[in-house]
Design an enzyme around this catalytic site. Structure first.
Site, PDB file in Angstrom:
ATOM      1  N   GLU A   1       0.948   3.862   1.767  1.00  0.00           N
ATOM      2  CA  GLU A   1       1.225   4.216   3.064  1.00  0.00           C
ATOM      3  C   GLU A   1       2.493   3.393   3.651  1.00  0.00           C
ATOM      4  O   GLU A   1       3.415   3.918   4.077  1.00  0.00           O
ATOM      5  CB  GLU A   1       0.119   4.128   4.175  1.00  0.00           C
ATOM      6  CG  GLU A   1      -0.935   4.971   3.970  1.00  0.00           C
ATOM      7  CD  GLU A   1      -2.073   4.372   3.008  1.00  0.00           C
ATOM      8  OE1 GLU A   1      -3.162   4.985   2.984  1.00  0.00           O
ATOM      9  OE2 GLU A   1      -1.473   3.280   2.581  1.00  0.00           O
TER      10      GLU A   1
ATOM     11  N   HIS B   1       0.891  -0.985   0.057  1.00  0.00           N
ATOM     12  CA  HIS B   1       0.056   0.018   0.089  1.00  0.00           C
ATOM     13  C   HIS B   1       0.888   1.391  -0.129  1.00  0.00           C
ATOM     14  O   HIS B   1       1.985   1.304   0.310  1.00  0.00           O
ATOM     15  CB  HIS B   1      -0.932  -0.114   1.119  1.00  0.00           C
ATOM     16  CG  HIS B   1      -1.847  -1.062   1.086  1.00  0.00           C
ATOM     17  ND1 HIS B   1      -3.038  -1.238   2.151  1.00  0.00           N
ATOM     18  CD2 HIS B   1      -2.092  -2.091   0.164  1.00  0.00           C
ATOM     19  CE1 HIS B   1      -3.926  -2.064   1.724  1.00  0.00           C
ATOM     20  NE2 HIS B   1      -3.322  -2.595   0.672  1.00  0.00           N
TER      21      HIS B   1
ATOM     22  N   CYS C   1      -5.776   1.485   5.493  1.00  0.00           N
ATOM     23  CA  CYS C   1      -6.395   0.234   5.983  1.00  0.00           C
ATOM     24  C   CYS C   1      -5.888  -0.011   7.486  1.00  0.00           C
ATOM     25  O   CYS C   1      -4.901   0.640   7.893  1.00  0.00           O
ATOM     26  CB  CYS C   1      -6.127  -0.840   4.992  1.00  0.00           C
ATOM     27  SG  CYS C   1      -4.383  -1.432   5.033  1.00  0.00           S
TER      28      CYS C   1
ATOM     29  N   CYS D   1      -2.062  -0.964   7.487  1.00  0.00           N
ATOM     30  CA  CYS D   1      -1.366   0.489   7.379  1.00  0.00           C
ATOM     31  C   CYS D   1      -1.463   1.420   8.568  1.00  0.00           C
ATOM     32  O   CYS D   1      -0.377   2.041   9.233  1.00  0.00           O
ATOM     33  CB  CYS D   1      -1.720   1.217   6.265  1.00  0.00           C
ATOM     34  SG  CYS D   1      -1.340   0.435   4.617  1.00  0.00           S
TER      35      CYS D   1
END
Length: 141
Positions: free
Chosen positions: A70, A68, A96, A99
């Site tokens: 992040e 992801h 999410c 993260c």
């Protein structure tokens, strides 16, 4: 946030283009977008396993070959030896829960985002951790 939107254009994910920027004292420390690890084939070239298996958004993250945005922003800071403790992160999407756990442990204090994400655990983690969460009203570039 506009820079996070621009970074998201580098995404190699077939489902969602996400960008993230870590900032401290008005200085950009790192950026990240969602895509496969360095040197691995990207989903835009290989196809999406989650699509083939009809996995719903926000579920079974372990089936995705990509990281992801992040995660990549946090990893890039660590890779280059840049402390992000006390920084803010600007992400095009609500991080999410995976993260968010990384954001909490990295010492990031504020999360700014534009668009939501179907992950109630992420919001529970924010409430329990004291991380400040702020939705920014803007449209993507």
């Amino acid at each position: 946030m506009e820079i996070a939107c621009i970074v998201s254009k580098r995404s190699t994910c077939l489902r969602r283009n996400v960008g993230a920027v870590v900032v401290k004292e008005k200085r950009i420390l790192s950026t990240g977008y969602n895509g496969a690890p360095i040197g691995l084939v990207h989903c835009i070239d290989l196809g999406c396993l989650r699509e083939r298996l009809s996995v719903a958004s926000g579920e079974r993250h372990e089936l995705c070959r990509g990281l992801h945005a992040e995660q990549n922003a946090i990893i890039q800071a660590a890779y280059h030896g840049v402390s992000i403790k006390g920084a803010d992160i600007y992400s095009t999407h609500l991080p999410c829960s995976i993260c968010m756990k990384m954001i909490i442990n990295a010492g990031i204090k504020k999360v700014f985002y534009i668009d939501g994400y179907s992950d109630n655990l992420s919001l529970e983690l924010v409430n329990e951790s004291g991380v400040v969460l702020e939705k920014i009203e803007m449209t993507f570039l």
